[in-house]
Design a protein around this motif. Structure first.
Motif, PDB file in Angstrom:
ATOM      1  N   GLU A  90       0.937  -1.357  -0.088  1.00 17.22           N
ATOM      2  CA  GLU A  90      -0.026   0.189  -0.077  1.00 17.22           C
ATOM      3  C   GLU A  90       0.943   1.285   0.118  1.00 17.22           C
ATOM      4  OE1 GLU A  90      -2.984  -0.335   2.843  1.00 17.22           O
ATOM      5  OE2 GLU A  90      -3.930  -1.761   1.949  1.00 17.22           O
ATOM      6  N   ILE A  92       1.575   4.919   0.349  1.00 14.13           N
ATOM      7  CA  ILE A  92       0.577   6.305   1.064  1.00 14.13           C
ATOM      8  C   ILE A  92       1.424   7.258   0.778  1.00 14.13           C
ATOM      9  CG2 ILE A  92       0.094   7.060   3.233  1.00 14.13           C
ATOM     10  CD1 ILE A  92      -0.429   4.198   4.329  1.00 14.13           C
ATOM     11  N   ARG A  94       1.433  11.492   1.847  1.00 14.80           N
ATOM     12  CA  ARG A  94       0.645  12.379   2.810  1.00 14.80           C
ATOM     13  C   ARG A  94       1.294  13.844   2.646  1.00 14.80           C
ATOM     14  NH1 ARG A  94      -1.041   9.050   7.446  1.00 14.80           N
ATOM     15  NH2 ARG A  94      -0.031   7.071   7.394  1.00 14.80           N
ATOM     16  N   ALA A  98      -2.285  13.225   9.708  1.00 15.83           N
ATOM     17  CA  ALA A  98      -3.544  12.586   9.977  1.00 15.83           C
ATOM     18  C   ALA A  98      -3.202  11.412  10.141  1.00 15.83           C
ATOM     19  CB  ALA A  98      -4.388  12.922   8.893  1.00 15.83           C
ATOM     20  N   GLY A  99      -4.313  10.593  10.862  1.00 17.76           N
ATOM     21  CA  GLY A  99      -4.091   9.268  11.012  1.00 17.76           C
ATOM     22  C   GLY A  99      -3.043   8.591  11.709  1.00 17.76           C
ATOM     23  N   ASP A 129      -1.363  -4.887   7.882  1.00 14.46           N
ATOM     24  CA  ASP A 129      -0.617  -4.143   6.954  1.00 14.46           C
ATOM     25  C   ASP A 129       0.580  -3.411   7.285  1.00 14.46           C
ATOM     26  OD1 ASP A 129      -2.497  -5.038   4.955  1.00 14.46           O
ATOM     27  OD2 ASP A 129      -3.783  -3.396   5.256  1.00 14.46           O
ATOM     28  N   ASP A 175      -4.106  12.911   2.472  1.00 12.22           N
ATOM     29  CA  ASP A 175      -3.198  11.856   2.279  1.00 12.22           C
ATOM     30  C   ASP A 175      -4.184  10.760   1.445  1.00 12.22           C
ATOM     31  OD1 ASP A 175      -4.957  10.315   3.896  1.00 12.22           O
ATOM     32  OD2 ASP A 175      -3.912  10.733   5.602  1.00 12.22           O
ATOM     33  N   PHE A 176      -3.563   9.775   0.888  1.00 10.84           N
ATOM     34  CA  PHE A 176      -4.250   8.876   0.140  1.00 10.84           C
ATOM     35  C   PHE A 176      -3.418   7.537   0.138  1.00 10.84           C
ATOM     36  CE2 PHE A 176      -1.670   8.909  -4.018  1.00 10.84           C
ATOM     37  CZ  PHE A 176      -1.133  10.120  -3.955  1.00 10.84           C
ATOM     38  N   LYS A 177      -3.910   6.495  -0.391  1.00 12.80           N
ATOM     39  CA  LYS A 177      -3.196   5.224  -0.481  1.00 12.80           C
ATOM     40  C   LYS A 177      -3.451   4.668  -1.924  1.00 12.80           C
ATOM     41  CE  LYS A 177      -5.169   1.360  -0.173  1.00 12.80           C
ATOM     42  NZ  LYS A 177      -5.856   0.275  -1.033  1.00 12.80           N
ATOM     43  N   ASP A 200     -12.840   6.177   0.064  1.00  8.87           N
ATOM     44  CA  ASP A 200     -12.326   5.016   0.839  1.00  8.87           C
ATOM     45  C   ASP A 200     -10.840   5.197   1.249  1.00  8.87           C
ATOM     46  OD1 ASP A 200     -14.886   3.936   1.190  1.00  8.87           O
ATOM     47  OD2 ASP A 200     -14.302   1.977   0.331  1.00  8.87           O
ATOM     48  N   SER A 201     -10.150   5.437   0.097  1.00 10.73           N
ATOM     49  CA  SER A 201      -8.518   5.287   0.363  1.00 10.73           C
ATOM     50  C   SER A 201      -7.880   6.819   0.466  1.00 10.73           C
ATOM     51  CB  SER A 201      -7.906   4.637  -0.881  1.00 10.73           C
ATOM     52  OG  SER A 201      -8.641   5.057  -2.152  1.00 10.73           O
ATOM     53  N   CYS A 202      -8.504   7.875   0.536  1.00 11.53           N
ATOM     54  CA  CYS A 202      -7.858   9.120   0.756  1.00 11.53           C
ATOM     55  C   CYS A 202      -8.624   9.721   1.880  1.00 11.53           C
ATOM     56  CB  CYS A 202      -8.729  10.015  -0.363  1.00 11.53           C
ATOM     57  SG  CYS A 202      -8.091   9.607  -2.013  1.00 11.53           S
ATOM     58  N   ARG A 203      -8.000  10.808   2.509  1.00 13.11           N
ATOM     59  CA  ARG A 203      -8.519  11.791   3.267  1.00 13.11           C
ATOM     60  C   ARG A 203      -8.681  13.102   2.745  1.00 13.11           C
ATOM     61  NH1 ARG A 203      -5.174   9.164   7.484  1.00 13.11           N
ATOM     62  NH2 ARG A 203      -6.728   7.805   8.853  1.00 13.11           N
TER      63      ARG A 203
HETATM   64  P1  TMP Z   1      -3.328   6.101   7.869  1.00 15.50           P
HETATM   65  O1  TMP Z   1      -3.281   7.479   8.261  1.00 15.50           O
HETATM   66  O2  TMP Z   1      -4.207   5.101   8.573  1.00 15.50           O
HETATM   67  O3  TMP Z   1      -2.004   5.190   7.567  1.00 15.50           O
HETATM   68  O4  TMP Z   1      -3.995   6.057   6.356  1.00 15.50           O
HETATM   69  C1  TMP Z   1      -3.231   6.860   5.381  1.00 15.50           C
HETATM   70  C2  TMP Z   1      -4.029   6.828   4.299  1.00 15.50           C
HETATM   71  O5  TMP Z   1      -4.202   5.461   3.705  1.00 15.50           O
HETATM   72  C3  TMP Z   1      -5.598   7.319   4.264  1.00 15.50           C
HETATM   73  O6  TMP Z   1      -5.974   8.029   3.210  1.00 15.50           O
HETATM   74  C4  TMP Z   1      -6.530   5.842   4.459  1.00 15.50           C
HETATM   75  C5  TMP Z   1      -5.528   5.256   3.486  1.00 15.50           C
HETATM   76  N1  TMP Z   1      -5.678   3.563   3.757  1.00 15.50           N
HETATM   77  C6  TMP Z   1      -6.193   2.793   3.279  1.00 15.50           C
HETATM   78  O7  TMP Z   1      -6.854   3.266   2.089  1.00 15.50           O
HETATM   79  N2  TMP Z   1      -6.453   1.472   3.555  1.00 15.50           N
HETATM   80  C7  TMP Z   1      -5.594   1.284   4.478  1.00 15.50           C
HETATM   81  O8  TMP Z   1      -5.838  -0.225   4.876  1.00 15.50           O
HETATM   82  C8  TMP Z   1      -5.288   1.970   5.558  1.00 15.50           C
HETATM   83  C9  TMP Z   1      -4.494   1.433   6.934  1.00 15.50           C
HETATM   84  C10 TMP Z   1      -5.063   3.183   5.055  1.00 15.50           C
END
Ligand code: TMP
Length: 251
Positions: A90, A92, A94, A98-99, A129, A175-177, A200-203
Motif C-alpha cells: 500500500e 501512501i 501524505r 492525519a491518522g 498491513d 493523504d491517500f493510498k 475510501d482510500s483518501c483523506r
Molecule cells: P493511515 O493514516 O491510517 O496510515 O492511512 C493513510 C491513508 O491511507 C488514508 O487516506 C487511508 C488510507 N488507507 C487505506 O486506504 N487502506 C488502509 O488499509 C489504510 C491503513 C489506510
C-alpha cells in the motif's frame, strides 16, 4: 446477466473474469470496513459512488500519461480493468498529518508536512498491513529498485494531479493510498496504478470548514458516509443524475 467466474473477493470489491483475456471486471460493493475489518457496515450507495469517483480519477490520470488499470465503466457498480500482478504494497502519500502518522510521530492532526511523504505498508491483513521500508521491499523481493523509483515518481504525480483536482473544488487532499500492478507486453514490464482511488482510500477535508469528506466519517462515526461521498462527487460533477435531478445510488 450471466454470472462470471469470481477471481477474488476483498473487503470492498470483487474481481470477476473479464470478457477478453487480460481484463477483469471490478465490482464495487457497499461494504465498508475499518481498523483491519474490526468495524464493518453496509452503506447503501457507497459502491456506486466509488465506482464513479474511481473512474473519474483514473480517467484523468490516464489522460495526463499516468498509466492505470482502468479501461471503462460498465454499469453502476462495475468497471472493466486490465488484469495485472498486484505488488503487495500500500503506497501512501501524505501532504498533511492525519491518522497513523500522528500517532507514530506525535504530530498534530492537520499540520502541513514539510514536503509530501511517501510510505509503504506490506499488504497482509493478518499482520494489519505493517509499515515497511525500502530495505524490506528489496530484501524480500516485493519490488526492485527500478520499480521503487517508478512507484515514487508515479505516486508523486498522482498526488499532484489529485491535489489540484480537489483544490479546484475546495477540498484538501490530506493523504491517500494507492496500489500498483505489473503488466507485461512481451518481455517488457511496466507498472500501472491499480485497485481504486476513492474517498475510501483518501483523506479529504473541506478547505474552509475542515469537514471530513472521506472514510474517517465512518471510522470515527462523524455522520453519514454516503452524504460525504455524494458531496465530493457533486463538487466534481460526477454524480449520476435521475430525471428528477436527484442522485441515484441504488441499482
Ligand atoms: P493511515 O493514516 O491510517 O496510515 O492511512 C493513510 C491513508 O491511507 C488514508 O487516506 C487511508 C488510507 N488507507 C487505506 O486506504 N487502506 C488502509 O488499509 C489504510 C491503513 C489506510
Amino acid at each position: 446477466m450471466a454470472r462470471r467466474k469470481k477471481i477474488y473477493e476483498g473487503k470492498a470489491k470483487i474481481l470477476y473474469e473479464g470478457p477478453e483475456p487480460g481484463t477483469l471486471v471490478q465490482y464495487f460493493k457497499d461494504d465498508a470496513t475499518a481498523f483491519n475489518a474490526e468495524k464493518k457496515a453496509t452503506i447503501e450507495g457507497k459502491g456506486v459512488l466509488n465506482n464513479r469517483l474511481s473512474e473519474f480519477f483514473m480517467t484523468g490520470l490516464n489522460q495526463i500519461g499516468v498509466p492505470t488499470h482502468f479501461i471503462r465503466r460498465l454499469n453502476m457498480r462495475e468497471q472493466l480493468v486490465r488484469a495485472c500482478e498486484i505488488i503487495p504494497l500500500e503506497v501512501i502519500v501524505r501532504n498533511y498529518a492525519a491518522g497513523s502518522i500522528c500517532k507514530r510521530l506525535g504530530l498534530e492532526e492537520g499540520m502541513q508536512l514539510p514536503r509530501p511523504i511517501v510510505e509503504y505498508c506490506y499488504k497482509d491483513d493478518a499482520l494489519g498491513d505493517p509499515l515497511v521500508t525500502e530495505e524490506h521491499i528489496a530484501a524480500f523481493g516485493w519490488a526492485s529498485q527500478q520499480d521503487m523509483d517508478d512507484i515514487v515518481s508515479l505516486a508523486l504525480r498522482v498526488n499532484d494531479f489529485m491535489s489540484g483536482v480537489m483544490l479546484a473544488v475546495g477540498i484538501r487532499l490530506v493523504d491517500f493510498k494507492i496500489e500498483f500492478g505489473r503488466i507485461y507486453d512481451g518481455d517488457f514490464m511496466r507498472l500501472i496504478v491499480a485497485d481504486e482511488i476513492s474517498p475510501d482510500s483518501c483523506r479529504l477535508w473541506d478547505i474552509k470548514t475542515g469537514q471530513k469528506l472521506d472514510k474517517d466519517v465512518f471510522r470515527r462515526d462523524l455522520g453519514d458516509l454516503t452524504d460525504a461521498y455524494s458531496e465530493v462527487a457533486r463538487r466534481l460533477g460526477v454524480l449520476p443524475k435521475m430525471p428528477h435531478g436527484k442522485p441515484t445510488l441504488i441499482n
